[in-house]
Every structure is written in structure tokens, then in C-alpha cells.
Design a protein around this motif. Structure first.
Motif, PDB file in Angstrom:
ATOM      1  N   GLY A 146       0.823  -1.202   0.000  1.00 40.34           N
ATOM      2  CA  GLY A 146       0.000   0.000   0.000  1.00 40.34           C
ATOM      3  C   GLY A 146       0.859   1.254   0.000  1.00 40.34           C
ATOM      4  O   GLY A 146       0.610   2.194  -0.762  1.00 40.34           O
ATOM      5  N   ALA A 147       1.883   1.266   0.837  1.00 40.22           N
ATOM      6  CA  ALA A 147       2.807   2.407   0.872  1.00 40.22           C
ATOM      7  C   ALA A 147       3.556   2.532  -0.450  1.00 40.22           C
ATOM      8  O   ALA A 147       3.792   3.642  -0.943  1.00 40.22           O
ATOM      9  N   PHE A 148       3.901   1.396  -1.052  1.00 37.00           N
ATOM     10  CA  PHE A 148       4.592   1.417  -2.348  1.00 37.00           C
ATOM     11  C   PHE A 148       3.708   2.059  -3.421  1.00 37.00           C
ATOM     12  O   PHE A 148       4.167   2.857  -4.226  1.00 37.00           O
ATOM     13  N   SER A 149       2.427   1.750  -3.418  1.00 46.11           N
ATOM     14  CA  SER A 149       1.494   2.347  -4.369  1.00 46.11           C
ATOM     15  C   SER A 149       1.469   3.862  -4.215  1.00 46.11           C
ATOM     16  O   SER A 149       1.505   4.603  -5.198  1.00 46.11           O
ATOM     17  N   ALA A 150       1.429   4.336  -2.973  1.00 40.14           N
ATOM     18  CA  ALA A 150       1.396   5.776  -2.725  1.00 40.14           C
ATOM     19  C   ALA A 150       2.709   6.444  -3.107  1.00 40.14           C
ATOM     20  O   ALA A 150       2.723   7.545  -3.650  1.00 40.14           O
ATOM     21  N   MET A 151       3.799   5.777  -2.850  1.00 42.82           N
ATOM     22  CA  MET A 151       5.125   6.349  -3.100  1.00 42.82           C
ATOM     23  C   MET A 151       5.434   6.472  -4.591  1.00 42.82           C
ATOM     24  O   MET A 151       6.075   7.420  -5.020  1.00 42.82           O
ATOM     25  N   THR A 152       4.953   5.511  -5.386  1.00 40.53           N
ATOM     26  CA  THR A 152       5.389   5.424  -6.777  1.00 40.53           C
ATOM     27  C   THR A 152       4.313   5.699  -7.816  1.00 40.53           C
ATOM     28  O   THR A 152       4.636   6.020  -8.954  1.00 40.53           O
ATOM     29  N   ASP A 153       3.062   5.486  -7.503  1.00 39.30           N
ATOM     30  CA  ASP A 153       1.961   5.560  -8.465  1.00 39.30           C
ATOM     31  C   ASP A 153       2.129   4.561  -9.613  1.00 39.30           C
ATOM     32  O   ASP A 153       1.534   4.727 -10.671  1.00 39.30           O
ATOM     33  N   LEU A 154       2.903   3.507  -9.422  1.00 36.75           N
ATOM     34  CA  LEU A 154       3.069   2.475 -10.454  1.00 36.75           C
ATOM     35  C   LEU A 154       1.877   1.532 -10.511  1.00 36.75           C
ATOM     36  O   LEU A 154       1.622   0.915 -11.538  1.00 36.75           O
ATOM     37  N   ILE A 155       1.174   1.397  -9.391  1.00 36.83           N
ATOM     38  CA  ILE A 155      -0.009   0.533  -9.328  1.00 36.83           C
ATOM     39  C   ILE A 155      -1.127   1.309  -8.647  1.00 36.83           C
ATOM     40  O   ILE A 155      -0.892   2.104  -7.750  1.00 36.83           O
ATOM     41  N   SER A 156      -2.346   1.074  -9.097  1.00 32.66           N
ATOM     42  CA  SER A 156      -3.478   1.798  -8.515  1.00 32.66           C
ATOM     43  C   SER A 156      -3.954   1.122  -7.229  1.00 32.66           C
ATOM     44  O   SER A 156      -3.787  -0.080  -7.036  1.00 32.66           O
ATOM     45  N   LEU A 157      -4.539   1.934  -6.387  1.00 29.46           N
ATOM     46  CA  LEU A 157      -5.081   1.432  -5.127  1.00 29.46           C
ATOM     47  C   LEU A 157      -6.207   0.421  -5.387  1.00 29.46           C
ATOM     48  O   LEU A 157      -6.286  -0.610  -4.719  1.00 29.46           O
ATOM     49  N   ALA A 158      -7.049   0.693  -6.374  1.00 26.29           N
ATOM     50  CA  ALA A 158      -8.171  -0.209  -6.682  1.00 26.29           C
ATOM     51  C   ALA A 158      -7.669  -1.576  -7.136  1.00 26.29           C
ATOM     52  O   ALA A 158      -8.186  -2.613  -6.710  1.00 26.29           O
ATOM     53  N   SER A 159      -6.654  -1.599  -7.989  1.00 23.05           N
ATOM     54  CA  SER A 159      -6.113  -2.874  -8.464  1.00 23.05           C
ATOM     55  C   SER A 159      -5.404  -3.621  -7.354  1.00 23.05           C
ATOM     56  O   SER A 159      -5.468  -4.851  -7.271  1.00 23.05           O
ATOM     57  N   LEU A 160      -4.740  -2.894  -6.485  1.00 20.95           N
ATOM     58  CA  LEU A 160      -4.065  -3.528  -5.353  1.00 20.95           C
ATOM     59  C   LEU A 160      -5.082  -4.139  -4.392  1.00 20.95           C
ATOM     60  O   LEU A 160      -4.908  -5.266  -3.920  1.00 20.95           O
ATOM     61  N   GLU A 161      -6.159  -3.428  -4.150  1.00 15.14           N
ATOM     62  CA  GLU A 161      -7.223  -3.970  -3.295  1.00 15.14           C
ATOM     63  C   GLU A 161      -7.803  -5.245  -3.913  1.00 15.14           C
ATOM     64  O   GLU A 161      -8.033  -6.234  -3.215  1.00 15.14           O
ATOM     65  N   ARG A 162      -8.030  -5.230  -5.201  1.00 12.10           N
ATOM     66  CA  ARG A 162      -8.556  -6.413  -5.889  1.00 12.10           C
ATOM     67  C   ARG A 162      -7.594  -7.595  -5.752  1.00 12.10           C
ATOM     68  O   ARG A 162      -8.016  -8.724  -5.469  1.00 12.10           O
ATOM     69  N   ALA A 163      -6.301  -7.337  -5.927  1.00 17.48           N
ATOM     70  CA  ALA A 163      -5.295  -8.406  -5.813  1.00 17.48           C
ATOM     71  C   ALA A 163      -5.266  -8.982  -4.399  1.00 17.48           C
ATOM     72  O   ALA A 163      -5.174 -10.202  -4.211  1.00 17.48           O
ATOM     73  N   ILE A 164      -5.352  -8.112  -3.400  1.00 18.42           N
ATOM     74  CA  ILE A 164      -5.328  -8.574  -2.005  1.00 18.42           C
ATOM     75  C   ILE A 164      -6.564  -9.397  -1.693  1.00 18.42           C
ATOM     76  O   ILE A 164      -6.479 -10.465  -1.074  1.00 18.42           O
TER      77      ILE A 164
END
Length: 193
Positions: A146-164
């Protein structure tokens, strides 16, 4: 994104470095990018230093080798940067380091972390504290992604939530999403986006 972005994760056996790399890769895939994740295993056991790798690209990825000079590094255990466990990040192209630590001053020169960043983009996130609050156990990998998503914007929060949610079902999935979101917000505030 013009080229392949390479991420290397450093952790200890049992901390979920491989799962974190896989979650990043799956989230990137859901964002319509090409991705790959793979571990660096040997005879490691629980608690021994381990590495995992992830690549993200707008075009197909043909590389199948370890990552020696990553753009981003995620360090799951700050003891890995002690003098006897130096992590050579690959200073030529490193854009940022994310570390699980409540003490950002531990990342100053002389800490054992051999890196010089042009933009000093080193972010300390208390992932263990966040995981204990949200999950009830020190499962730090979802907080760090989650912190990596915020730091880099390489992956979206919505896609990360779906993956988790696909990886962890039910209440465990919801708790991991809560940890991911809390670390995302912490990182957003820390990086002033």
C-alpha cells in the motif's frame, strides 16, 4: 512509463516478500500493464534474509534474470541494513527506497544502507505497527505494498485492493486491505502528494 520498472524486495523468510512481489505484479496486470514477480530462493529458512523481484512495463517483458540495479527497493526488516547485512541497492538508477521502520533517522548515512539517491527519496513506514493495529498480527507485506502504491503511483489502489482480496478471503482479506489503505494514507502524507 517508458521502460521496465524493476523492484527488489528484501525481507526475512516468513515475512511475505514473495507474496508482496506477487501482489504488486497482479495489481499492475489489473492496471493493464505487463508484469512479473519471482523469488530468489536457496536454502533459506524462516528468519533468514530473502529477496523477491518484480518488474512492471507497458510492453512485454522478455527479461528472466535477477534484478541487480532496481528503480525501487522495499526493505521489510530494518535489521537487514545493519552493518553486517549491507544491502547494495544499485545506486545508478534507484529512484526510491521504502522501508518498514518507525525511525526514519535509522536510514541516515552510516546505517549500513549503501545508496546515494539524487532526490533522497527514502520513505520509512511503520508497517509492523500498522499491521498489528489492522490485522492483529505482524503481517507487514500488504501494508508495505500500500505504501509502495502511494510512493510510486506504479499501481493503482483499486487494483491492489482487488489483488489482495483475491489472495486473502473473508475477514483476513478485509483486514489486509485495511492495513494496505492505512499504509497508503501514511505514505501519501509523508510524501506530500
Amino acid at each position: 512509463m517508458k521502460k521496465i520498472m524493476e523492484i527488489r524486495l528484501h525481507g526475512r523468510g516468513g515475512q511475505g516478500a514473495v507474496t508482496a512481489a506477487e501482489l504488486i505484479a497482479v495489481a499492475a496486470f489489473y492496471d493493464g500493464k505487463y508484469s512479473q514477480a519471482f523469488p530468489n530462493f536457496g536454502v533459506e529458512r524462516r528468519g533468514a534474509p530473502v529477496m523477491a523481484y518484480c518488474r512492471i512495463s507497458e510492453t512485454p517483458i522478455r527479461l528472466r534474470e535477477q534484478i541487480y540495479s532496481p528503480e525501487y527497493v522495499i526493505i521489510q526488516d530494518s535489521s537487514l541494513i545493519a552493518q553486517d547485512h549491507q544491502i547494495n541497492v544499485g545506486i545508478e538508477k534507484c529512484l526510491g527506497i521504502l522501508i518498514n521502520s518507525e525511525n526514519p533517522s535509522a536510514l541516515r548515512r552510516g546505517s549500513g544502507l549503501r545508496v546515494t539517491l539524487k532526490n533522497e527519496n527514502v520513505l520509512a513506514v511503520p508497517a509492523t505497527k500498522i499491521a498489528l493495529e489492522k490485522i492483529g498480527k505482524p503481517f507487514i507485506n500488504t501494508a508495505l505494498v500500500g505504501a509502495f502504491s502511494a510512493m510510486t503511483d506504479l499501481i493503482s489502489l483499486a487494483s491492489l485492493e482487488r489483488a489482495i482480496k483475491e489472495r486473502f478471503e473473508g475477514k483476513i482479506g478485509e483486514a489486509n486491505v485495511a492495513a494496505m489503505r492505512a499504509a497508503y494514507e501514511y505514505a501519501r502524507k509523508s510524501t506530500k502528494h
